[in-house]
Design a protein around this motif. Structure first.
Motif, PDB file in Angstrom:
ATOM      1  N   LEU A 480       9.733   4.237  -2.089  1.00 43.81           N
ATOM      2  CA  LEU A 480       9.586   4.815  -0.635  1.00 43.81           C
ATOM      3  C   LEU A 480       9.913   6.295  -0.960  1.00 43.81           C
ATOM      4  O   LEU A 480      10.403   6.500   0.898  1.00 43.81           O
ATOM      5  CB  LEU A 480       9.769   3.223  -0.087  1.00 43.81           C
ATOM      6  CG  LEU A 480       9.211   2.243  -0.025  1.00 43.81           C
ATOM      7  CD1 LEU A 480      10.241   0.908   0.358  1.00 43.81           C
ATOM      8  CD2 LEU A 480       8.122   2.262  -0.077  1.00 43.81           C
ATOM      9  N   ASP A 534       3.056   0.244   0.746  1.00 46.45           N
ATOM     10  CA  ASP A 534       3.953   0.814   1.494  1.00 46.45           C
ATOM     11  C   ASP A 534       3.559   2.766   1.285  1.00 46.45           C
ATOM     12  O   ASP A 534       3.278   3.401   2.208  1.00 46.45           O
ATOM     13  CB  ASP A 534       5.139   0.964   2.283  1.00 46.45           C
ATOM     14  CG  ASP A 534       5.382  -0.740   2.276  1.00 46.45           C
ATOM     15  OD1 ASP A 534       4.598  -0.912   3.247  1.00 46.45           O
ATOM     16  OD2 ASP A 534       6.303  -1.452   2.704  1.00 46.45           O
ATOM     17  N   TYR A 539       1.673   2.580   5.416  1.00 49.61           N
ATOM     18  CA  TYR A 539       2.132   1.807   6.584  1.00 49.61           C
ATOM     19  C   TYR A 539       3.498   1.788   6.605  1.00 49.61           C
ATOM     20  O   TYR A 539       4.395   1.642   7.690  1.00 49.61           O
ATOM     21  CB  TYR A 539       1.836   0.243   5.222  1.00 49.61           C
ATOM     22  CG  TYR A 539       2.799  -0.727   6.316  1.00 49.61           C
ATOM     23  CD1 TYR A 539       1.975  -1.735   7.271  1.00 49.61           C
ATOM     24  CD2 TYR A 539       3.246  -1.255   5.535  1.00 49.61           C
ATOM     25  CE1 TYR A 539       3.118  -2.499   7.634  1.00 49.61           C
ATOM     26  CE2 TYR A 539       4.873  -1.946   6.472  1.00 49.61           C
ATOM     27  CZ  TYR A 539       3.804  -3.311   7.310  1.00 49.61           C
ATOM     28  OH  TYR A 539       4.603  -4.047   7.996  1.00 49.61           O
ATOM     29  N   HIS A 540       4.029   2.248   5.685  1.00 50.20           N
ATOM     30  CA  HIS A 540       5.736   2.540   5.798  1.00 50.20           C
ATOM     31  C   HIS A 540       5.974   4.368   6.596  1.00 50.20           C
ATOM     32  O   HIS A 540       5.056   4.925   6.481  1.00 50.20           O
ATOM     33  CB  HIS A 540       6.569   2.986   4.160  1.00 50.20           C
ATOM     34  CG  HIS A 540       8.205   1.983   3.792  1.00 50.20           C
ATOM     35  ND1 HIS A 540       8.573   4.000   5.341  1.00 50.20           N
ATOM     36  CD2 HIS A 540       8.849   2.020   4.254  1.00 50.20           C
ATOM     37  CE1 HIS A 540       9.781   3.650   4.857  1.00 50.20           C
ATOM     38  NE2 HIS A 540      10.205   2.678   4.816  1.00 50.20           N
ATOM     39  N   GLN A 601      -3.548  -5.129   3.130  1.00 51.39           N
ATOM     40  CA  GLN A 601      -2.883  -4.451   3.846  1.00 51.39           C
ATOM     41  C   GLN A 601      -3.187  -6.030   5.374  1.00 51.39           C
ATOM     42  O   GLN A 601      -2.510  -5.880   6.253  1.00 51.39           O
ATOM     43  CB  GLN A 601      -2.931  -3.346   4.033  1.00 51.39           C
ATOM     44  CG  GLN A 601      -2.263  -2.276   3.929  1.00 51.39           C
ATOM     45  CD  GLN A 601      -1.019  -2.724   3.916  1.00 51.39           C
ATOM     46  OE1 GLN A 601      -0.736  -3.505   4.739  1.00 51.39           O
ATOM     47  NE2 GLN A 601      -0.167  -1.410   4.076  1.00 51.39           N
TER      48      GLN A 601
END
Length: 605
Positions: A480, A534, A539-540, A601
């Motif tokens: 991430l 993510d 999404y992140h 998702q």
């Protein structure tokens, strides 16, 4: 109409890009379009000749350079549409006419300069036609007295000699060498001359060996050249030296390397090599000397890698030759690296010095291969100490190369594991927070590349280390981190664990690697899937959609499917169930992965 011209070039650029992508046997360029591109090539040549006058202001210079780049790009699109040789044949009449005009009146140089520029633009794709259409003109200009041709034409001539280096025949080389040698003495033309000499020596090193004594004479006064010109020249002469018989290679290289090493040692002894010293600044003498060493070891590395790429039918001979080359290059490395290590110890925190020193070391490792063993321990110690003192990523970058080459040596693996552990002890505390990983993407990328390669080389030793569990924890955050290269390196690390392949030279993977793979899937699989979702679907908040990251995540997903899909959570299982048994290629794989991620998702939401 400058705006209209720019828009037109943009249109041709988009059309050319489409042709480059689709010009295959199944999707040939239509004949009508070929005729259009034939006319385009002629038009581009005419426009280049009309605009050949050099600009008189800074604003005009910017527009002129952009126009030249656009012309060159469009000529390459013509090569894609109708072929490089037909494009050359279309341009040939205008080129010949320009040469005749310039010969009759040297003041009318503009058309010839533009013609040479167009020739240079398509040189990389020309396969035939050089002997008949290009060679006579280049030889004629190369033998002309420098005062009889304009500086603009002379500069383009020098560039063309390098651009067509791979097509040059042995009978051309003396003339070309004489032209380049004369230009190197003039600071105005030295940059183009040295770069073209580098291109010639890189592809025609054996034929250029007849000029070795002349090059040695130039090398004695190489300090008179600019910094970049020195690098190009040293690489050029080193390419020739690398083709010499092995019993002559080390002695001949010493003539190039020894003056550099003597100057380096004199600077070290005088205290000029130190943190904050002007000599170690980006344009300082120390950097210039180090770059010359980089060029030398780079050329030797090319020779060594060529010896390793022996055909399978000659594998036994190739193995002997590559080892002999490695031992010979080791003699050069044993002269060079102690001085490089001294330099690093004097100023380990200077990023420019560290980068150039590590480039020398990296090329030396690649050139010597397994023969690097006598220098491996000292190298490892210098790299670990350098990173501890500076936290510069180049030390880990160089460490990864050492792991890749020496990681197959059972005697040296314990030392490597200890060195990797020391680096991890320094990196791990700062990587417990995602913000710190994102703030140092260069360290993150090299860190996971190093750990992943060590896991592929000696997994049994890595997996039993107490720091390995901590590496897994911070690797979840690494997915991430928000930087493409660092994320890809981290995903490759996860794939290495999950796939659990046998390391190089072994038929079966170690038992503890298989067990570690099962443990990772059961304990980290759900969180890894969360992180990949993510990282790849936006999404992140730290991540934007990145196709190359998606492709690497698809590889991890495929590895999870292949190993044990039953251990994944519900939303991950939904993704894996849609994943095909046979891995589809390229865009199809990415498209299926994206669709699967979108479904996952929705389920998670």
């Amino acid at each position: 109409q400058e705006q209209t011209t720019g828009l037109t070039f943009a249109m041709w650029g988009m059309l050319g890009e489409s042709i480059w992508e689709r010009n295959t046997s199944k999707h040939p360029v239509p004949e009508q379009l070929k005729s259009v591109f034939t006319t385009l090539a002629t038009t581009l040549m005419a426009r280049a000749m009309e605009s050949a006058d050099e600009p008189v202001s800074a604003e005009e210079e910017g527009d002129w350079k952009r126009f030249r780049v656009d012309v060159g790009d469009c000529l390459l699109d013509c090569c894609a549409a109708i072929g490089a040789t037909p494009t050359l044949e279309v341009l040939a009449p205008s080129i010949q006419q320009a040469a005749q005009t310039a010969a009759a009146n040297p003041q009318s140089w503009q058309q010839l300069e533009a013609a040479l520029f167009c020739l240079k633009s398509i040189a990389r794709y020309v396969e035939s036609g050089f002997q008949e259409l290009v060679k006579p003109m280049l030889l004629s200009l190369a033998t002309a007295h420098p005062q009889s041709i304009s500086p603009q034409v002379r500069r383009q001539l020098l560039v063309c000699i390098g651009s067509f280096a791979r097509l040059a025949t042995a009978d051309c080389l003396p003339t070309f060498m004489g032209c380049l040698h004369g230009a190197m003495a003039d600071p105005v033309f030295a940059p183009e001359a040295c770069h073209s000499l580098r291109q010639l020596c890189e592809v025609k090193s054996a034929d250029m060996s007849q000029h070795l004594e002349l090059l040695f004479q130039i090398n004695d006064n190489v300090d008179q050249l600019g910094r970049k010109e020195q690098n190009d020249f040293v690489f050029a002469i080193s390419c020739i030296l690398a083709t010499l018989p092995l019993d002559q290679l080390a002695v001949s290289q010493n003539r190039v390397v020894r003056p550099v090493l003597d100057k380096m040692m004199a600077l070290i002894s005088s205290g000029a090599v130190a943190e904050g010293s002007p000599s170690c600044a980006r344009n300082g003498i120390v950097i210039t000397l180090l770059e010359r060493l980089v060029s030398t070891m780079d050329a030797l590395s090319v020779r060594s890698q060529a010896a390793l790429r022996t055909t399978a039918s000659d594998a036994q001979k190739g193995d002997v030759d590559s080892k002999a080359v490695g031992q010979t290059v080791l003699a050069v490395a044993q002269e060079v690296l102690p001085v490089v290590f001294r330099t690093l110890q004097c100023c380990p925190q200077n990023s420019t010095v560290a980068e150039q020193c590590c480039r020398v070391v990296k090329h030396a490792i690649n050139a010597c291969e397994e023969a690097f063993a006598p220098l491996a321990q000292d190298t490892l110690q210098v790299l670990v100490e350098g990173f501890r003192a500076s936290s510069l990523s180049v030390y880990i970058w160089c460490m990864t190369t050492l792991v890749g080459i020496m990681g197959t040596s059972a005697q040296f693996v314990p030392s490597l594991v200890k060195g990797i552990g020391a680096i991890i002890e320094s990196v791990a505390p700062r990587f417990v927070a995602l913000e710190n990983i994102s703030a140092h993407p260069d360290i993150a990328e090299e860190f996971w590349d190093m750990v992943g390669r060590s896991l592929r080389r000696f997994p049994s030793e890595v997996l039993c280390q107490p720091w390995f569990a901590g590496v897994l924890d911070i690797s979840l955050l690494g997915v991430l981190c928000g930087h493409r290269h660092a994320t890809i390196a981290c995903l490759l690390f996860w794939e290495t664990i999950i796939v659990a392949e046998a390391p190089r030279g072994q038929r079966e993977p170690p038992t503890n690697l298989v067990a570690a793979s099962d443990h990772v899937l059961s304990q980290y699989g759900p969180r890894l899937m969360e992180a990949m979702l993510d990282a790849t679907s936006g999404y992140h908040p730290r991540r934007s959609f990145e196709p190359s990251v998606v492709r690497r995540a698809a590889d991890v997903l495929y590895a999870m499917k292949k190993r044990a899909s039953s251990v994944t959570p519900e939303f991950a299982s939904a993704v894996l169930q849609q994943w095909p048994a046979d891995r589809p290629p390229g865009d199809a794989r990415r498209a299926q992965f994206v669709r699967a991620l979108e479904d996952a998702q929705q389920r998670r939401a």
